[in-house]
Design a protein around this motif. Structure first.
Motif, PDB file in Angstrom:
ATOM      1  N   ASN A  17       0.794  -1.228   0.000  1.00 25.62           N
ATOM      2  CA  ASN A  17       0.000   0.000   0.000  1.00 25.62           C
ATOM      3  C   ASN A  17       0.824   1.274   0.000  1.00 25.62           C
ATOM      4  O   ASN A  17       0.293   2.348   0.303  1.00 25.62           O
ATOM      5  N   ASN A  18       2.117   1.191  -0.284  1.00 25.93           N
ATOM      6  CA  ASN A  18       2.973   2.378  -0.371  1.00 25.93           C
ATOM      7  C   ASN A  18       2.959   3.202   0.912  1.00 25.93           C
ATOM      8  O   ASN A  18       2.930   4.444   0.888  1.00 25.93           O
ATOM      9  N   GLU A  19       2.993   2.508   2.040  1.00 24.02           N
ATOM     10  CA  GLU A  19       3.032   3.182   3.334  1.00 24.02           C
ATOM     11  C   GLU A  19       4.471   3.571   3.683  1.00 24.02           C
ATOM     12  O   GLU A  19       5.422   2.965   3.196  1.00 24.02           O
ATOM     13  N   GLY A  64      -9.469  11.280   3.676  1.00 20.41           N
ATOM     14  CA  GLY A  64      -8.670  10.672   2.627  1.00 20.41           C
ATOM     15  C   GLY A  64      -8.938  11.344   1.291  1.00 20.41           C
ATOM     16  O   GLY A  64      -9.927  12.071   1.108  1.00 20.41           O
ATOM     17  N   TYR A  73       1.884  11.843  -4.420  1.00 20.11           N
ATOM     18  CA  TYR A  73       3.290  11.483  -4.183  1.00 20.11           C
ATOM     19  C   TYR A  73       4.222  12.668  -4.442  1.00 20.11           C
ATOM     20  O   TYR A  73       5.412  12.481  -4.690  1.00 20.11           O
ATOM     21  N   THR A 110      -2.099  14.532  -0.029  1.00 19.80           N
ATOM     22  CA  THR A 110      -2.523  13.636   1.037  1.00 19.80           C
ATOM     23  C   THR A 110      -1.480  13.578   2.144  1.00 19.80           C
ATOM     24  O   THR A 110      -0.304  13.865   1.910  1.00 19.80           O
ATOM     25  N   SER A 140      -1.346  10.627   3.746  1.00 19.18           N
ATOM     26  CA  SER A 140      -1.246   9.177   3.907  1.00 19.18           C
ATOM     27  C   SER A 140       0.102   8.627   3.481  1.00 19.18           C
ATOM     28  O   SER A 140       0.559   7.621   4.029  1.00 19.18           O
ATOM     29  N   LYS A 141       0.740   9.234   2.497  1.00 16.14           N
ATOM     30  CA  LYS A 141       1.929   8.648   1.885  1.00 16.14           C
ATOM     31  C   LYS A 141       3.203   9.131   2.580  1.00 16.14           C
ATOM     32  O   LYS A 141       3.718   8.481   3.454  1.00 16.14           O
ATOM     33  N   ALA A 163       2.854   9.481   6.444  1.00  9.39           N
ATOM     34  CA  ALA A 163       2.577   8.239   7.178  1.00  9.39           C
ATOM     35  C   ALA A 163       1.369   8.338   8.101  1.00  9.39           C
ATOM     36  O   ALA A 163       1.361   7.764   9.194  1.00  9.39           O
ATOM     37  N   ALA A 197      -1.688   7.193   7.145  1.00  9.32           N
ATOM     38  CA  ALA A 197      -2.687   6.421   6.398  1.00  9.32           C
ATOM     39  C   ALA A 197      -3.860   6.007   7.277  1.00  9.32           C
ATOM     40  O   ALA A 197      -5.014   6.028   6.843  1.00  9.32           O
ATOM     41  N   ARG A 239      -6.598   8.688   7.719  1.00 10.77           N
ATOM     42  CA  ARG A 239      -7.431   8.992   6.561  1.00 10.77           C
ATOM     43  C   ARG A 239      -7.663  10.493   6.440  1.00 10.77           C
ATOM     44  O   ARG A 239      -8.709  11.025   6.801  1.00 10.77           O
ATOM     45  N   SER A 289       6.189  -1.791  -2.506  1.00  8.31           N
ATOM     46  CA  SER A 289       6.509  -0.550  -1.801  1.00  8.31           C
ATOM     47  C   SER A 289       7.974  -0.540  -1.394  1.00  8.31           C
ATOM     48  O   SER A 289       8.547  -1.581  -1.058  1.00  8.31           O
TER      49      SER A 289
END
Length: 371
Positions: free
Chosen positions: A43-45, A97, A200, A227, A229-230, A233, A235, A238, A350
């Motif tokens: 999930n590209n965390e 999110g 990203y 975001t 989330s990426k 960190a 995620a 949300r 990831s």
């Protein structure tokens, strides 16, 4: 009592739509695959996060805050975003999110008979939200792994409302440079909404990479997505946001759900923005080292791969991607299969800390040798 007449109640475009089923919780997957450890490379965390300021915030978060509703429009966070990007707070909307802000934008501008345009191999939620909203999604094939600006422009008609450009693209990591972006925006004109999804953004350190926030001034029909989330960190919290001209954001605000972002998420996002430079640089170093390690392995194995921007790479397999998924899961490694993303027999991996990457390399090599 019998079931309601679903054939009559459910719109045709909903009946045609395939539901998305996320993966099971980690504890269930560990039991199913008989592993004690599960490395999440799907999930590209960002395993380095969240930043230290967020750690301190979470540790001190007061239970007395829990019964109180969050601020409905993320007032304090929007103030901080405005200060960081030299904009007005009313140019920002924060959502649960990025998926929520995608939905708000499509609801704000599209009605039955309209269409959106995006790529066929990109973040799928643009397509999904359009289709289950009864809006046509026109999917343009990638050209050399990247969005094709000419083909997108040629696909427009009088009912095209939004063009979604994922820059850099997930999952190929390609991006439009500043000249390509400038030419596209000028040729597209101001008659449609142009969404630049920069989820990203913080992972790209290239001089020719355009900053969507700066483009809004000259092109007020742009909406930029970002975001927490990426890179940051968050995620699990949300939380994502959009930025645009005040007039455009005011329209989106009319369809946007208030009170959807919880208090801890708002506070954590604000904390993550504090002195984020060193954290971003540390994450970029981790990703660069991991990318080099995997590229060397895939070169050695003679496998085709895509390793551009973002914290992920893709590799083409000599077997079904679902088979490789199962082989890796029995070794405690979770990756993303890509057939559902129209990349049959590819997986996306990831990029994380070197020790975990080394575990992946060994497990991947063993799984290949078994085939």
């Amino acid at each position: 009592m019998s079931l309601p007449a679903l054939d009559r109640l459910v719109p045709a475009h909903i009946q045609r739509f395939e539901p998305y089923y996320p993966s099971k919780p980690d504890h269930v997957l560990k039991r199913l695959y008989h592993v004690d450890t599960l490395h999440r490379l799907n999930n590209n965390e960002n395993p380095l996060g969240p930043p230290a300021a967020v750690h301190r915030l979470v540790e001190s978060f007061s239970p007395e805050t829990v019964p109180v509703y969050p601020n409905g429009d993320c007032f304090d966070l929007r103030l901080q975003l405005a200060q960081k990007f030299s904009k007005d707070p009313d140019q920002f909307l924060v959502g649960n999110g990025s998926c929520e802000v995608i939905s708000s934008v499509i609801k704000a501008f599209c009605e039955e008979g309209d269409n959106i345009i995006t790529a066929d191999k990109t973040f799928a939620v643009y397509e999904w939200v359009a289709e289950f909203s009864g809006i046509e999604a026109r999917l343009i094939p990638l050209r050399e792994g990247a969005f094709d600006p000419q083909a997108m422009l040629e696909a427009m008609d009088e009912r095209t409302k939004i063009l979604f450009v994922c820059n850099p693209n997930n999952p190929t990591g390609t991006y439009w440079d500043a000249d390509t972006m400038k030419d596209f925006l000028e040729r597209a004109g101001d008659g449609r909404i142009i969404v630049l999804d920069e989820a990203y953004f913080e992972y790209v350190d290239k001089a020719d990479y355009p900053n969507g926030m700066e483009l809004i001034r000259q092109h007020p029909n742009i909406i930029v997505f970002r975001t927490f989330s990426k890179m940051y960190a968050l995620a699990a919290a949300r939380i994502g946001y959009l930025c645009g001209s005040p007039e455009v954001v005011d329209i989106v605000r009319r369809t946007h759900i208030v009170y959807s972002v919880n208090t801890l998420a708002q506070m954590a996002a604000a904390a993550a923005l504090e002195d984020d430079g060193p954290f971003i640089q540390a994450t970029r170093r981790m990703v660069s080292e991991a990318r080099s390690l995997l590229c060397s392995l895939f070169d050695e194995l003679g496998l085709e791969y895509v390793a551009n921007e973002g914290n992920y790479v893709m590799v083409r397999l000599p077997m079904p991607d679902t088979l490789m998924y199962r082989k890796l899961m029995t070794r405690g490694i979770m990756v993303r299969t890509m057939t559902g993303f129209r990349f049959p027999n590819w997986i996306r991996v990831s990029l994380v800390e070197r020790p975990v990457m080394e575990v992946f390399c060994q497990a991947f090599t063993e799984a290949l040798r078994e085939s």
